[in-house]
Design a protein around this motif. Structure first.
Motif, PDB file in Angstrom:
ATOM      1  N   PRO A  92       0.807  -1.188   0.020  1.00 16.51           N
ATOM      2  CA  PRO A  92       0.082   0.175  -0.012  1.00 16.51           C
ATOM      3  C   PRO A  92       0.915   1.436  -0.105  1.00 16.51           C
ATOM      4  CG  PRO A  92      -0.951  -1.622   1.599  1.00 16.51           C
ATOM      5  CD  PRO A  92       0.612  -2.037   1.101  1.00 16.51           C
ATOM      6  N   SER A  93       1.851   1.087   0.699  1.00 17.41           N
ATOM      7  CA  SER A  93       2.904   2.325   0.770  1.00 17.41           C
ATOM      8  C   SER A  93       3.203   2.878  -0.621  1.00 17.41           C
ATOM      9  CB  SER A  93       3.949   2.111   1.798  1.00 17.41           C
ATOM     10  OG  SER A  93       4.845   3.267   1.861  1.00 17.41           O
ATOM     11  N   LEU A 116      -0.195   5.090   9.075  1.00 13.45           N
ATOM     12  CA  LEU A 116      -1.076   5.816   9.761  1.00 13.45           C
ATOM     13  C   LEU A 116      -2.413   5.167   9.940  1.00 13.45           C
ATOM     14  CD1 LEU A 116      -1.705   8.371  11.687  1.00 13.45           C
ATOM     15  CD2 LEU A 116      -1.718   9.774   9.813  1.00 13.45           C
ATOM     16  N   LEU A 117      -2.947   5.203   8.629  1.00 13.12           N
ATOM     17  CA  LEU A 117      -4.329   4.576   8.666  1.00 13.12           C
ATOM     18  C   LEU A 117      -4.335   3.285   9.265  1.00 13.12           C
ATOM     19  CD1 LEU A 117      -5.390   5.681   4.932  1.00 13.12           C
ATOM     20  CD2 LEU A 117      -5.555   6.770   7.205  1.00 13.12           C
ATOM     21  N   SER A 118      -3.358   2.363   8.945  1.00 12.17           N
ATOM     22  CA  SER A 118      -3.471   1.021   9.700  1.00 12.17           C
ATOM     23  C   SER A 118      -3.617   1.105  11.041  1.00 12.17           C
ATOM     24  CB  SER A 118      -2.123   0.355   9.109  1.00 12.17           C
ATOM     25  OG  SER A 118      -2.236  -0.972   9.879  1.00 12.17           O
ATOM     26  N   CYS A 119      -2.960   2.001  11.701  1.00 10.76           N
ATOM     27  CA  CYS A 119      -3.059   2.146  13.158  1.00 10.76           C
ATOM     28  C   CYS A 119      -4.293   2.548  13.502  1.00 10.76           C
ATOM     29  CB  CYS A 119      -2.013   3.297  13.586  1.00 10.76           C
ATOM     30  SG  CYS A 119      -0.118   2.652  13.605  1.00 10.76           S
ATOM     31  N   GLY A 139      -9.811  10.185  18.320  1.00  8.55           N
ATOM     32  CA  GLY A 139      -8.792  11.087  18.568  1.00  8.55           C
ATOM     33  C   GLY A 139      -7.949  11.188  17.051  1.00  8.55           C
ATOM     34  N   ALA A 140      -7.538  10.238  16.670  1.00 12.76           N
ATOM     35  CA  ALA A 140      -6.800  10.164  15.393  1.00 12.76           C
ATOM     36  C   ALA A 140      -7.723  10.559  14.118  1.00 12.76           C
ATOM     37  CB  ALA A 140      -6.289   8.917  14.980  1.00 12.76           C
ATOM     38  N   LEU A 141      -9.002  10.102  14.092  1.00  9.14           N
ATOM     39  CA  LEU A 141      -9.857  10.639  13.214  1.00  9.14           C
ATOM     40  C   LEU A 141      -9.839  12.175  13.155  1.00  9.14           C
ATOM     41  CD1 LEU A 141     -12.444   7.890  12.921  1.00  9.14           C
ATOM     42  CD2 LEU A 141     -10.999   8.527  11.065  1.00  9.14           C
ATOM     43  N   ALA A 194     -11.324   4.724   1.981  1.00 10.67           N
ATOM     44  CA  ALA A 194     -11.380   3.558   2.365  1.00 10.67           C
ATOM     45  C   ALA A 194     -11.504   3.539   3.873  1.00 10.67           C
ATOM     46  CB  ALA A 194     -10.200   2.740   1.865  1.00 10.67           C
ATOM     47  N   LEU A 195     -10.690   4.571   4.492  1.00 13.12           N
ATOM     48  CA  LEU A 195     -10.821   4.661   6.005  1.00 13.12           C
ATOM     49  C   LEU A 195     -12.219   5.044   6.477  1.00 13.12           C
ATOM     50  CD1 LEU A 195      -9.285   4.506   8.744  1.00 13.12           C
ATOM     51  CD2 LEU A 195      -8.825   7.071   8.476  1.00 13.12           C
TER      52      LEU A 195
END
Length: 208
Positions: free
Chosen positions: A2-3, A86-89, A100-102, A125-126
């Motif tokens: 993905p990266s 970041l999105l995986s986390c 909080g991350a969103l 997708a997120l």
């Protein structure tokens, strides 16, 4: 990976290729970010990858997005490498960290604006993954993307229109915050809503 996929998109955009748009390279006027930002981002990314530091994820994500917001368009030099991690986390996090991350990602999208376009598919997708888990934050991210991408948002966000309309029907909260976010996101889509007019009118009538 993905990266690498996101990196390829960014490189094509930076080279003025197929994803670069009719105006060629939208980042040609930008110089490289300063070395201090790179050192900080590399260190924070390493922390995000370390399972032993999982308890500090929200603080690390907040620090990363704060740097990105400060760098503005210069942050795009780093986003292609950092965003998949970041999105995986976010996807794997508990509710507190995820919400909080969103919030931080929404603020980052609002700051960057239109240049976030190459990364819209990953962010959408997120949204899909978080829709049922963090609805207000997922809608806020849709709204931020719609405002940032403007006319370019209409095609990728079309598939979310039925979900946004469903929020208008179902939101029973006192403050109606999800419905307000959904309305703002829908308004940003402009003429793209024409084909949904039959469903839109009763949804809006129900808000009165």
């Amino acid at each position: 990976s993905p990266s690498r996929g996101l990196g390829d998109v960014y490189k094509r955009q930076a080279d003025g290729g197929a994803d670069g748009g009719p105006d060629g390279n939208p980042y040609a006027h930008l110089g490289p970010p300063d070395a201090f930002s790179k050192v900080a981002i590399d260190a924070l990314t390493a922390m995000l990858r370390d399972p032993a530091l999982a308890a500090h994820q929200l603080a690390v994500i907040g620090a990363l997005t704060a740097i990105f917001e400060r760098l503005r368009q210069h942050a795009l030099f780093f986003v292609a490498d950092v965003l998949p991690l970041l999105l995986s986390c976010v996807r794997a996090a508990d509710a507190h960290v995820r919400d909080g991350a969103l919030e931080r990602i929404v603020a980052f999208v609002r700051t960057i604006g239109a240049p976030i376009r190459p990364f819209a598919p990953a962010l959408l997708a997120l949204v899909d993954d978080c829709w049922d888990l963090s609805l207000p934050h997922a809608i806020a991210l849709v709204e931020a993307l719609a405002c940032a991408l403007k006319e370019y948002a209409r095609a990728p966000l079309q598939t979310l229109v039925p979900k946004l309309l469903a929020v208008l029907h179902a939101d029973g909260t006192d403050a109606r915050a999800p419905a307000l976010h959904a309305l703002r996101a829908l308004r940003s889509l402009g003429g793209a809503l024409a084909e949904h007019a039959r469903a839109l009118v009763p949804a809006l009538s129900g808000l009165a």
